[in-house]
Design a protein around this motif. Structure first.
Motif, short mmCIF file in Angstrom:
data_model
loop_
_atom_site.label_atom_id
_atom_site.label_comp_id
_atom_site.label_asym_id
_atom_site.label_seq_id
_atom_site.Cartn_x
_atom_site.Cartn_y
_atom_site.Cartn_z
N LYS A 94 62.93 107.46 49.24
CA LYS A 94 62.54 106.04 49.24
C LYS A 94 62.11 105.57 50.61
N ARG A 134 51.19 106.44 39.71
CA ARG A 134 51.33 106.72 41.15
C ARG A 134 50.93 108.17 41.47
N LEU A 138 48.08 109.34 44.04
CA LEU A 138 48.43 110.13 45.24
C LEU A 138 47.67 111.46 45.26
N THR A 141 44.51 110.64 46.63
CA THR A 141 44.62 110.39 48.08
C THR A 141 44.55 111.71 48.86
N LEU A 171 55.11 111.39 48.98
CA LEU A 171 54.73 109.97 49.12
C LEU A 171 55.03 109.15 47.86
N ASN A 174 56.71 105.90 48.13
CA ASN A 174 56.17 105.11 49.23
C ASN A 174 57.11 105.04 50.44
N GLU A 176 58.72 105.21 54.26
CA GLU A 176 58.18 104.73 55.54
C GLU A 176 58.00 105.87 56.53
N MET A 206 47.94 104.23 54.86
CA MET A 206 49.16 103.81 54.18
C MET A 206 50.21 103.34 55.17
N THR A 208 52.12 105.15 56.91
CA THR A 208 53.31 106.02 56.88
C THR A 208 53.53 106.66 58.25
#
Ligand SMILES: Nc1ncnc2c1ncn2[C@@H]1O[C@H](COP(=O)(O)OP(=O)(O)OP(=O)(O)O)[C@@H](O)[C@H]1O
Length: 322
Positions: A94, A134, A138, A141, A171, A174, A176, A206, A208
């Motif tokens: 997470k 998702r 991804l 992506t 990912l 999502n 951090e 993103m 990240t």
């Protein structure tokens, strides 16, 4: 040293037990990382890079152990003080996820690619519809054909494609921060470049943050904004990547940069690093250092600030001899 409020590692020590003795794989190290950064961690094999990452992921298993004084704060949360169940529920995937070393083998050949996404999604309460949407986004992506790859089995994909699937998977919730351990090492140079560009885009688009662990200096130079150089479990230099690449301060960083043709000068100027084991006394690098002084053989240098960097060497900063 500064505190970032994003990732702050304080006095981290990690030991492994081998037979009746213990190896100190990370030696009382501290560093910080800002949100949005790509932090490259470089050093030879065995310098403690993966151990550092595993400690952040709480993946050091007995008989390995983390020193009791060690602290790892992520956005103010003390990760090492959390209950294991809380860490798995609230942090892993997470907030912080990872792409492990030799990761292409971590996909299950008997499961379709999409099922890997479902596995992670279900354990975090994501519905099948949400997970599918998702996952397809991804996969797009990471520049894969989402419909085709989602239905494929891992053995039907090339090494580079599997690696991209794993990056997409990391990912899914999502996070951090994503920790990537030797994420491109097993791939050919052209595929490496392609993958590194995708990782850069993920960081930019993103937002990240990424810890990128590699022994490959040109790869670290390309991908990272900040760099940590490790030797025998210690951080010997830390600073902005372009500065360390242009003018490495620590003799070990300098030796690393000089051992790579594409970083410094032509092939004639490439110098292999002097061989030797880390010293058991004084500076750990003193047995291999071409600037070694008498004090280096008996005294252990602390890490000190020097021109916007941190360096562990008697040649610089408050460590400076004489
Ligand atoms: N599970 C383990 N048990 C015992 N010793 C270990 C274990 N994992 C790592 N080590 C030792 O800890 C030290 C640091 O290893 P680590 O894997 O963190 O280094 P590294 O820089 O990531 O190298 P590599 O790129 O080869 O993985 C090495 O001396 C290694 O042999």
């Amino acid at each position: 040293m500064s505190v970032s409020g994003f990732l702050d590692v304080r006095d981290l020590s990690v030991w492994y037990r081998v037979g009746s003795s213990e190896i100190r794989a990370v030696r009382d190290e501290s560093f910080s990382m800002e949100k949005g950064e790509v932090l490259g961690i470089i050093g030879e094999s065995g310098s403690g890079k993966s151990t550092l990452a595993k400690a952040i992921l709480r993946a050091i298993r007995p008989p390995g152990r983390i020193g009791p004084q060690s602290k790892i704060f992520f956005k103010g949360k003390d990760l090492l003080a959390m209950k294991e169940s809380e860490f798995r529920r609230e942090v892993l995937w997470k907030l912080i996820s990872y792409v492990p070393q030799a990761s292409q083998n971590s996909l299950n050949n008997t499961m379709r690619v999409i099922d890997h996404f479902y596995d992670t999604a279900y354990s975090h309460g994501l519905s099948r519809e949400e997970a599918t949407e998702r996952a397809l986004n991804l996969l797009r992506t990471v520049r894969l054909d989402p419909e085709r790859v989602a239905k494929a089995y891992p053995f039907q994909l090339s090494g580079g494609m599997k690696q991209r699937v794993l990056i997409a998977l990391s990912l899914l919730l999502n996070p951090e921060l994503v920790i990537m351990d030797e994420a491109v090492s097993s791939l050919d140079v052209a595929t490496q470049k392609y993958l590194l560009e995708i990782i850069k885009d993920i960081n930019k688009d993103m937002g990240t943050s990424i810890i990128f662990i590699t022994h490959d200096i040109p790869v670290a130079a390309f991908i990272s904004t900040k760099m940590i150089v490790m030797y025998a479990g210690e951080i010997v230099e830390e600073g902005r990547t372009e500065e360390i690449i242009k003018k490495p301060l620590h003799p070990y960083s300098n030796a690393l940069m000089s051992s790579v043709p594409s970083i410094k000068g032509d092939l004639d100027r490439v110098r292999p690093i002097r061989e030797g084991l880390p010293s058991t006394e004084g500076c750990l690098f003193s047995t291999r250092c071409d600037r070694v002084m008498e004090s280096c053989k008996t005294q252990h240098p602390g890490i000190s600030a020097f021109n916007g960097r941190r360096v562990r060497c008697f040649l610089y900063g408050t460590n400076k001899a004489g």
